[in-house]
Design an enzyme around this catalytic site. Structure first.
Site, PDB file in Angstrom:
ATOM      1  N   TYR A  25      10.975 -75.051   0.689  1.00  0.00           N
ATOM      2  CA  TYR A  25      11.362 -73.643   0.838  1.00  0.00           C
ATOM      3  C   TYR A  25      10.737 -73.098   2.107  1.00  0.00           C
ATOM      4  CZ  TYR A  25      11.972 -68.692  -0.348  1.00  0.00           C
ATOM      5  OH  TYR A  25      12.335 -67.359  -0.349  1.00  0.00           O
ATOM      6  N   ASP A  45       5.295 -75.854   7.988  1.00  0.00           N
ATOM      7  CA  ASP A  45       5.339 -74.549   7.335  1.00  0.00           C
ATOM      8  C   ASP A  45       4.121 -74.473   6.416  1.00  0.00           C
ATOM      9  OD1 ASP A  45       5.752 -72.297   5.873  1.00  0.00           O
ATOM     10  OD2 ASP A  45       7.884 -72.664   5.491  1.00  0.00           O
ATOM     11  N   LYS A  64       1.084 -65.562   3.382  1.00  0.00           N
ATOM     12  CA  LYS A  64       0.337 -65.493   2.113  1.00  0.00           C
ATOM     13  C   LYS A  64      -1.162 -65.248   2.272  1.00  0.00           C
ATOM     14  CE  LYS A  64       3.761 -68.037  -0.616  1.00  0.00           C
ATOM     15  NZ  LYS A  64       4.396 -67.232  -1.613  1.00  0.00           N
TER      16      LYS A  64
HETATM   17  N1  PMP Z   1       7.493 -70.882   3.607  1.00  0.00           N
HETATM   18  C1  PMP Z   1       6.881 -71.298   2.488  1.00  0.00           C
HETATM   19  C2  PMP Z   1       6.327 -72.683   2.425  1.00  0.00           C
HETATM   20  C3  PMP Z   1       6.792 -70.444   1.377  1.00  0.00           C
HETATM   21  O1  PMP Z   1       6.209 -70.869   0.252  1.00  0.00           O
HETATM   22  C4  PMP Z   1       7.315 -69.133   1.488  1.00  0.00           C
HETATM   23  C5  PMP Z   1       7.214 -68.151   0.344  1.00  0.00           C
HETATM   24  N2  PMP Z   1       6.974 -68.647  -0.889  1.00  0.00           N
HETATM   25  C6  PMP Z   1       7.928 -68.758   2.687  1.00  0.00           C
HETATM   26  C7  PMP Z   1       7.985 -69.644   3.734  1.00  0.00           C
HETATM   27  C8  PMP Z   1       8.503 -67.385   2.845  1.00  0.00           C
HETATM   28  O2  PMP Z   1       7.495 -66.451   2.896  1.00  0.00           O
HETATM   29  P1  PMP Z   1       7.794 -64.906   2.531  1.00  0.00           P
HETATM   30  O3  PMP Z   1       8.092 -64.871   1.067  1.00  0.00           O
HETATM   31  O4  PMP Z   1       6.523 -64.214   2.902  1.00  0.00           O
HETATM   32  O5  PMP Z   1       8.953 -64.502   3.389  1.00  0.00           O
END
Ligand code: PMP
Length: 443
Positions: free
Chosen positions: A142, A241, A269
């Protein structure tokens, strides 16, 4: 456990707020998305006055626990000075300097607010830098909810043997799928073959360095290093990521923990301990496309002083005593993992735990060799849901997918209470299964 007030609020909310939740993933919480009032340290109190030990941690950000005094003090100090400037201020320099020192790949950084935005900047930088259009992403990973990456995250059955990119939502432009190749994770041979088959067409390989969004799977030994070498050989950029792994697996993220340095990395996060902040960090020559006005990076709330004040406090705490806090989080989590394993085994409940102390995932299966997304599909989801609901009734709040986040506020007392609750819940599951009141396990 009485949840009457949450139920009533949820009923009212759905009349005015789409779905009654502010992010669709929260709708999966069972028996219903609870409404919360107070949050402090490792504990949450819901609208009915029930208290819980929190392992959801707002889906990851609360690395120091709720209402950490140093974070709150920094935010209060900043609020007394300015709330929002939409212009430059000294905290930007201080936090950016700190990030460049902590994150191995960071020659330069750029601030935004959410992980999804940071990923968008990273991909844009990669495409602009290489002059190429295609990107390789992996099934089950994700990277946020924007059109360009919401592909094959939770692909619907039947799964395509050729891994054709699957759109994630109605309303998404089908052209998003044209720019992306999807591959199974943890198979460097497949990445090599694709890069060879499409020479000079692939701008980037983007990966979660630990597959936290699908059962917290670890990379095979040397897999990340193989991706690094393949990207070097083919002139593609490697993007980690690190929105979950950042400031959680190690001070410098997974890239520090695994010793593999990507060209670009995205963070979110945990970085500001519960305030909205995300970062793209990377090689100076790639990041330089922003000041050279070749890549647009913008945002009204970017670099807002409140989030940066929180981030400065979080980074200070994490950096103290050579990263003692993250070591403590890891060790608390590891104790919890071994306790859960032992209790499940004693009760005769098949349980697979992937991940490590700071963030791990439980699935109800005796299959322990999971390597990629498709391997994660054979666990007993009904058993998981029963366990999560039973734990909730015992005052343990967990994410609906079975992921657990640990914070600095979790210590021996939390582990003891959690394991005591888990012992009951595993026994009940085993008992119910013996009586035949449950359907047989799948997978
Ligand atoms: N990349 C990863 C690995 C994530 O876990 C998330 C959110 N869970 C995101 C991107 C997207 O972040 P946001 O919800 O702050 O847009």
């Amino acid at each position: 456990m009485i949840t009457a007030r949450s139920e009533e609020l949820f009923r009212q909310s759905r009349k005015v707020l789409a779905g009654g939740v502010s992010s669709m993933l929260r709708a999966a919480c069972k028996p219903l998305p609870l409404f919360f009032g107070q949050a402090s340290g490792s504990r949450l109190t819901d609208a009915d006055g029930n208290t819980y030990i929190d392992y959801a941690l707002a889906w990851g950000p609360m690395i120091l626990g709720h209402s950490h005094p140093e974070v709150l003090a920094a935010v209060r100090r900043q609020l007394a000075q300015s709330q929002m400037l939409g212009a430059q201020h000294e905290l930007e320099v201080r936090v950016a300097s700190k990030l460049c020192a902590m994150i191995p790949c960071a020659g330069l950084v750029a601030f935004s607010n959410t992980g999804s935005e940071a990923v968008q900047v990273a991909l844009r930088l990669a495409r602009a830098f290489t002059g190429r259009r295609k990107v390789i992403k992996f099934e089950g990973h994700y990277h946020g909810w924007s059109d360009g990456v919401l592909l094959s995250y939770r692909p619907a059955a039947p799964l395509d043997p050729d891994y054709a990119p699957q759109l994630g939502t109605e309303g998404q432009s089908p052209s998003a799928a044209e720019d992306v190749f999807v591959l199974p994770w943890n198979d460097a041979g497949k990445v090599a073959a694709l890069l060879e088959h499409f020479p000079e067409q692939i701008a980037a390989v983007i990966t979660e360095p630990v597959l936290c969004n699908s059962s917290c799977l670890a990379p095979e030994p040397s897999y990340l290093q193989s991706l690094r070498e393949l990207c070097n050989r083919h002139g593609a950029l490697l993007i980690f990521d690190e929105v979950i792994t950042g400031f959680r697996l190690a001070r410098g993220g997974a890239q520090e923990a695994f010793g593999v340095i990507p060209d670009l990395a995205t963070f979110g996060k945990a970085i500001a301990g519960g305030f909205p902040l995300s970062v793209v960090a990377g090689r100076a020559d790639v990041m330089d496309l922003i000041p050279r006005k070749r890549v647009v990076h913008a945002g009204t709330f970017n670099g807002n002083p409140i989030s940066l004040a929180a981030a400065e406090a979080v980074l200070d705490v994490l950096d103290r005593d050579e990263g003692a806090v993250l070591k403590q989080i890891r060790s608390t989590g590891e104790t919890l993992i071994s306790g859960l394993r032992e209790l499940a085994a004693n009760a005769g409940v098949p349980l697979c735990i992937n991940g490590s102390g700071p963030v791990f995932h439980i699935s109800f299966t005796d299959y322990t060799g999971m390597r990629d997304y498709r391997d994660t599909l054979h666990s007993d989801l009904q058993q998981r849901d029963r366990f999560l609901e039973a734990m909730l009734a015992h005052g343990i709040y967990l994410l609906p997918d079975g992921r657990w986040y640990l914070s600095a506020a979790h210590g021996e007392a939390e582990v003891r209470e959690t394991l005591a609750a888990a012992e009951h819940c595993f026994r009940d599951l085993a008992g119910a299964q013996r009586k035949g009141s449950m359907p047989p396990r799948r997978g």
